[in-house]
Design a protein around this motif. Sequence first.
Motif, PDB file in Angstrom:
ATOM      1  N   THR A  85     -26.945 -20.327  -1.912  1.00 56.40           N
ATOM      2  CA  THR A  85     -26.986 -21.323  -2.995  1.00 56.40           C
ATOM      3  C   THR A  85     -28.118 -22.331  -2.806  1.00 56.40           C
ATOM      4  O   THR A  85     -28.334 -23.171  -3.683  1.00 56.40           O
ATOM      5  N   ARG A 117     -31.836 -19.280  -3.813  1.00 63.42           N
ATOM      6  CA  ARG A 117     -31.223 -18.816  -5.062  1.00 63.42           C
ATOM      7  C   ARG A 117     -32.277 -18.497  -6.121  1.00 63.42           C
ATOM      8  O   ARG A 117     -32.052 -17.659  -6.995  1.00 63.42           O
ATOM      9  N   THR A 173     -22.414 -15.750  -5.096  1.00 66.84           N
ATOM     10  CA  THR A 173     -21.548 -15.751  -3.913  1.00 66.84           C
ATOM     11  C   THR A 173     -20.308 -14.902  -4.192  1.00 66.84           C
ATOM     12  O   THR A 173     -19.833 -14.839  -5.333  1.00 66.84           O
TER      13      THR A 173
END
Length: 557
Positions: free
Chosen positions: A293, A298, A456
Amino acid sequence: MTPESLIEQYGPRESMEYDVVIVGGGPAGLSAAIRLKQLAQEKGVELGVCVLEKGSEIGAHILSGAVMDPRAISELIPDWKEKGAPLNVEVTEDRFLFLSEKGAVKTPNWALPGIFKNHGNYVISLANVTRWLGQQAEALGVEIFPGFPAAEVLYHEDGSVKGVATGNMGIGKDGEPTENFQLGMELHAKYTLFCEGARGHLGRQLSDKFQLAKDADPQVYGIGIKELWEIDPAKHQPGLVIHTAGWPLDTQTYGGSFLYHIDNNQVMIGFVVGLGYTNPYLSPFEEFQRYKTHPEIRKFLEGGKRISYGARAITAGGLMSLPKLVFPGGALVGDDAGFLNASRIKGSHAAIKSGMMAAQAAFDAVQAGRQADELLAYPEAFKTSWLHEELHRARNFKQWMSKGLYLGTLMVGLEQKVLGGNVPWTLHHKHRDHEMLKPAAQCQPIVYPKPDGKLTFDRLSSVFLSNTNHEENQPAHLTLKDASVPVNVNLQTYAGPEGRYCPAAVYEFTKNDDGSDKLVINAQNCVHCKTCDIKDPTQNIVWVTPEGGGGPNYANM
């Protein structure tokens, strides 16, 4: 029924004779097999060589980053490029980032030690390179038996290694033979090379029997968790290699990440956590999910698709943790011994080189009419090799990094960048990874965010992508020395770390009807990473070989 009573009832086991038996069809084992056959061809002699591989096919259980230094494969097969070895993506750029929660600091390339530079190396799928090595071995006449795990070491009456036996097939969960029962087979050899990878099941037994590690530092490990993604072509840069340190781990926990751009708009992304961590609430799997993240990471993955997942323990102790490599009748090779260079995050070149050196020693011994003695020429060759020189320069890396991110980075930079690895001091590991967990009462629980299913993920959906499968009607290959320990010790003292250090949802604590706790072992989920065998604080969990062909089936990993 016990193995002995099965042999009494159904035996004796059939046996096959070879000059050299190799346990494990990874880079170390296949390189040893190839070199043995090359030497036999050069001398015009016959040499019987076989490789046992527990995976359903060569490469099925192979997982690595991976950036490969071609030095060793160029020694083994100089014309590898003409022969179509899948080393296709040369490294084009190195980036090393120190991450905070939202930010990133890029280390200037001039400040990077040589160990962190990958010019001339290749971004590869080690599973595919291993499959190619398997083809080269078979073309030379090596007999390869996939789906046949070596389950037992066989000994001569004088205690030297005689060979191995494969596991029995068709044993039910109750330990009794089913209608599909088949007795294992014995493979006898003048010399047996053990190339099982990190924390080898038989390698551990041999180390204990022959006291191979008594003069070495304790071996230490990391767990590497990896995903393969297909990303937006506009974001893809073949040959870009990114490593990070720092967030999401705290500064006292050893670990870091890799993000490698391979071909076909794919990236390999992974996270390594040293298994000497102290907080039992830490979950390497969730730390990896959090890492994705970060804004700098990302940005590559958003709009992409995750297509594969896997995990594997890696040896990280380096030169000071290497055991004695030889014993009567055999040798430890590759990561079964611990040749990986943690500072470079590379082990495949070391596995190949160690396989070649062990092969030369075994070949010379067989040609001299010897058998079942110690292949002393193998460790002697290692001591004068470029591999020893490389590992000697990096011998303090993991020890410094275990002292924390800032001090570790400073000292590794001093040793490697300023002094070129030529330092008069040597640091030592003093503790095994399983000794490092603190009681849960002394630690802060870690709250991990729920997975979003896009960037995720949870463990079960991840294991699904590893193509893991085991025959369900078989005894669990994750065995407990004492069934009461998980609840009475691990749950009470350490808050049940099994459910967090396992990356495959094998272990879960549930309730009995009377409200008491129990540990459930979902052995069919196991990806054979060996983390439980390493990190279990009481060393109560022992990994043994499941029925042949079980486990993950990695493609392009």
